[in-house]
Write an enzyme that holds these catalytic residues in place. Structure first.
Site, PDB file in Angstrom:
ATOM      1  N   SER A 190      12.060   0.886   6.644  1.00 28.04           N
ATOM      2  CA  SER A 190      11.603  -0.417   6.203  1.00 28.04           C
ATOM      3  C   SER A 190      12.808  -1.339   6.171  1.00 28.04           C
ATOM      4  CB  SER A 190      10.998  -0.290   4.795  1.00 28.04           C
ATOM      5  OG  SER A 190       9.945  -1.190   4.583  1.00 28.04           O
ATOM      6  N   ARG A 191      12.593  -2.624   6.472  1.00 30.41           N
ATOM      7  CA  ARG A 191      13.740  -3.532   6.479  1.00 30.41           C
ATOM      8  C   ARG A 191      14.189  -3.849   5.058  1.00 30.41           C
ATOM      9  NH1 ARG A 191      10.527  -7.804   9.823  1.00 30.41           N
ATOM     10  NH2 ARG A 191       9.228  -7.226   8.057  1.00 30.41           N
ATOM     11  N   LYS A 222      -5.450   1.873   8.007  1.00 32.28           N
ATOM     12  CA  LYS A 222      -6.505   1.089   8.627  1.00 32.28           C
ATOM     13  C   LYS A 222      -6.072  -0.357   8.717  1.00 32.28           C
ATOM     14  CE  LYS A 222      -8.102  -1.579   6.132  1.00 32.28           C
ATOM     15  NZ  LYS A 222      -7.791  -2.689   5.166  1.00 32.28           N
ATOM     16  N   ASP A 251      -9.947  -7.661   7.091  1.00 34.43           N
ATOM     17  CA  ASP A 251      -9.032  -6.637   6.570  1.00 34.43           C
ATOM     18  C   ASP A 251      -9.723  -5.855   5.447  1.00 34.43           C
ATOM     19  OD1 ASP A 251      -6.070  -5.546   6.299  1.00 34.43           O
ATOM     20  OD2 ASP A 251      -6.804  -5.999   4.295  1.00 34.43           O
ATOM     21  N   ILE A 268       0.832  -1.218   0.000  1.00 35.19           N
ATOM     22  CA  ILE A 268       0.000   0.000   0.000  1.00 35.19           C
ATOM     23  C   ILE A 268       0.863   1.263   0.000  1.00 35.19           C
ATOM     24  CG2 ILE A 268      -0.367   0.272   2.510  1.00 35.19           C
ATOM     25  CD1 ILE A 268      -2.976   0.665  -0.305  1.00 35.19           C
TER      26      ILE A 268
HETATM   27  P1  NAP Z   1       2.523  -5.529   3.233  1.00 32.42           P
HETATM   28  O1  NAP Z   1       2.951  -5.075   1.884  1.00 32.42           O
HETATM   29  O2  NAP Z   1       2.502  -6.975   3.519  1.00 32.42           O
HETATM   30  O3  NAP Z   1       3.370  -4.878   4.430  1.00 32.42           O
HETATM   31  C1  NAP Z   1       3.884  -3.595   4.489  1.00 32.42           C
HETATM   32  C2  NAP Z   1       5.314  -3.612   5.005  1.00 32.42           C
HETATM   33  O4  NAP Z   1       5.347  -3.698   6.425  1.00 32.42           O
HETATM   34  C3  NAP Z   1       6.135  -4.798   4.558  1.00 32.42           C
HETATM   35  O5  NAP Z   1       6.589  -4.590   3.252  1.00 32.42           O
HETATM   36  C4  NAP Z   1       7.254  -4.847   5.587  1.00 32.42           C
HETATM   37  O6  NAP Z   1       8.322  -4.050   5.121  1.00 32.42           O
HETATM   38  C5  NAP Z   1       6.666  -4.152   6.800  1.00 32.42           C
HETATM   39  N1  NAP Z   1       6.590  -5.051   7.977  1.00 32.42           N
HETATM   40  C6  NAP Z   1       7.100  -4.796   9.201  1.00 32.42           C
HETATM   41  N2  NAP Z   1       6.835  -5.775  10.067  1.00 32.42           N
HETATM   42  C7  NAP Z   1       6.155  -6.700   9.393  1.00 32.42           C
HETATM   43  C8  NAP Z   1       5.607  -7.953   9.755  1.00 32.42           C
HETATM   44  N3  NAP Z   1       5.692  -8.444  11.006  1.00 32.42           N
HETATM   45  N4  NAP Z   1       4.957  -8.669   8.790  1.00 32.42           N
HETATM   46  C9  NAP Z   1       4.862  -8.206   7.532  1.00 32.42           C
HETATM   47  N5  NAP Z   1       5.355  -6.993   7.139  1.00 32.42           N
HETATM   48  C10 NAP Z   1       5.995  -6.244   8.064  1.00 32.42           C
HETATM   49  O7  NAP Z   1       1.081  -4.938   3.572  1.00 32.42           O
HETATM   50  P2  NAP Z   1       0.191  -3.827   2.878  1.00 32.42           P
HETATM   51  O8  NAP Z   1      -0.732  -4.463   1.915  1.00 32.42           O
HETATM   52  O9  NAP Z   1       1.012  -2.692   2.412  1.00 32.42           O
HETATM   53  O10 NAP Z   1      -0.714  -3.423   4.141  1.00 32.42           O
HETATM   54  C11 NAP Z   1      -0.221  -2.639   5.204  1.00 32.42           C
HETATM   55  C12 NAP Z   1      -1.405  -1.979   5.892  1.00 32.42           C
HETATM   56  O11 NAP Z   1      -2.113  -1.194   4.940  1.00 32.42           O
HETATM   57  C13 NAP Z   1      -2.420  -2.989   6.462  1.00 32.42           C
HETATM   58  O12 NAP Z   1      -2.924  -2.535   7.689  1.00 32.42           O
HETATM   59  C14 NAP Z   1      -3.520  -3.016   5.419  1.00 32.42           C
HETATM   60  O13 NAP Z   1      -4.790  -3.291   5.982  1.00 32.42           O
HETATM   61  C15 NAP Z   1      -3.475  -1.580   4.901  1.00 32.42           C
HETATM   62  N6  NAP Z   1      -4.000  -1.462   3.534  1.00 32.42           N
HETATM   63  C16 NAP Z   1      -3.621  -2.332   2.547  1.00 32.42           C
HETATM   64  C17 NAP Z   1      -4.202  -2.219   1.286  1.00 32.42           C
HETATM   65  C18 NAP Z   1      -3.834  -3.138   0.138  1.00 32.42           C
HETATM   66  O14 NAP Z   1      -4.545  -3.171  -0.860  1.00 32.42           O
HETATM   67  N7  NAP Z   1      -2.753  -3.902   0.222  1.00 32.42           N
HETATM   68  C19 NAP Z   1      -5.152  -1.234   1.031  1.00 32.42           C
HETATM   69  C20 NAP Z   1      -5.459  -0.335   2.035  1.00 32.42           C
HETATM   70  C21 NAP Z   1      -4.892  -0.468   3.276  1.00 32.42           C
HETATM   71  P3  NAP Z   1       9.850  -4.430   5.470  1.00 32.42           P
HETATM   72  O15 NAP Z   1       9.981  -5.919   5.365  1.00 32.42           O
HETATM   73  O16 NAP Z   1      10.633  -3.694   4.425  1.00 32.42           O
HETATM   74  O17 NAP Z   1      10.072  -3.917   6.869  1.00 32.42           O
END
Ligand code: NAP
Length: 303
Positions: A33-34, A87, A165, A11
């Protein structure tokens, strides 16, 4: 104002980085970010190191999954910076209450965003429903987890919320547009036998409103809210972006700003006003579904 983005994943790259690049209010000054980075922006792998090295960063926006988010949020507030949360705003209600209290003590802004509330038809739907009586409703939120969340195992771990989610986006719209409060009456949750969060759920809410959430929908995807009112039917389709009143496309929808630019504009407004915004109504409904819901075991799920 300078802002740091934490958790450079799906996101952050899809929505936050472009919204910030186009924002008249914000400059993306650092990332934490890691693994992820943004070209041309100073990158850190540790939030405390970023907060210490960059006192010029006034605000931090967290795009981490909900479980690891609290520790980062606490560090931001203790460092006296404004905080914006993706969120859902936390993994539990009590941790968000704790963050609100910390922000008050620190005298900084906390903004718990609900991006779907900024979808194009939501404000117009709220205006149309004001003063009207909602008699029943049906939420259908069915999407393909493999398409939208490829490999995101955290979503099906404890605290990841599973199908809630995406489902919480529907509840964020519902609690914004309804002219009356709503509470959960019953729920049924389907947990894959190898996972800790539900892959599907059905909710019964007060006012005759039902919700059907499914994470295994292939083919056409559905994000619809249909309500029956004393003035006829109203529907929000496409995740809140298309409003229909009495079966016809509605006039007067907001068309000025997309969801994420609107969130960052709101964050700037809150910071300038010295205000905060945290509405936990959508998350209360999800927490109540976990409290009250009957649990079914479903087939194992793998990406
Ligand atoms: P994601 O890509 O899986 O995670 C975001 C980043 O968080 C990862 O790239 C990772 O970066 C970091 N991270 C740190 N600790 C972590 C852990 N224990 N497990 C996994 N990742 C970890 O997720 P996302 O889709 O962007 O979603 C993040 C948030 O945005 C959620 O709350 C989600 O509900 C919200 N969101 C998502 C979307 C969508 O369509 N994907 C839409 C709206 C809102 P590093 O490894 O580089 O640290």
């Amino acid at each position: 104002m300078k802002l740091a983005l934490v958790g450079i994943g799906k996101i952050a790259l899809d929505q936050h980085v472009p919204a910030l690049a186009a924002s008249p209010d914000w400059e993306l000054a650092a990332t934490v970010s890691r693994h992820g980075t943004v070209e041309g922006v100073e990158a850190f792998t540790d939030i405390d190191a970023m907060l210490a090295a960059r006192p010029d960063v006034e605000a931090v926006s967290l795009c981490l999954p909900p479980v690891p988010r609290f520790a980062a949020a606490e560090a931001v507030l203790r460092a006296g910076r404004h905080l914006m949360l993706e969120k859902p705003p936390g993994a539990s209600l009590s941790e968000v209450h704790a963050l609100e209290a910390l922000a008050r003590e620190a005298g900084v802004t906390i903004y718990a965003t609900w991006h779907s509330r900024m979808a194009l038809g939501v404000a117009a739907a709220k205006r149309w429903l004001a003063g009207r009586e909602v008699r029943s409703g049906k939420i259908t939120w069915r999407e393909d987890i493999r398409h939208w969340h490829p490999g995101q195992d955290w979503i099906l771990e404890a605290g990841g919320m599973g199908v809630f989610d995406p489902g919480i986006n529907a509840l964020s719209i519902l609690t914004e547009i309804l002219p009356q409060p709503v509470h959960l009456q019953a729920a049924e949750l389907d947990f894959p036998q190898n996972r800790q969060a539900p892959i599907a759920a059905r909710l019964q809410l007060s006012g005759g409103i039902e919700a059907d959430f499914d994470f295994l929908q292939t083919g056409p995807q559905t994000w619809d809210i249909e309500l029956s009112t004393d003035a006829g039917p109203v529907a929000l389709r496409m995740g809140g972006n298309v409003l229909e009143t009495r079966g016809q496309p509605a006039e007067g929808q907001e068309d000025i700003m997309q969801e994420y630019p609107a969130l960052y504009a709101r964050m700037a407004e809150l910071v300038r006003a010295g205000a905060s915004e945290v509405d936990l109504a959508p998350m209360v409904l999800v927490a109540d579904a976990f409290t009250l819901g009957r649990r079914n075991t479903a087939a194992s799920f793998d990406f």
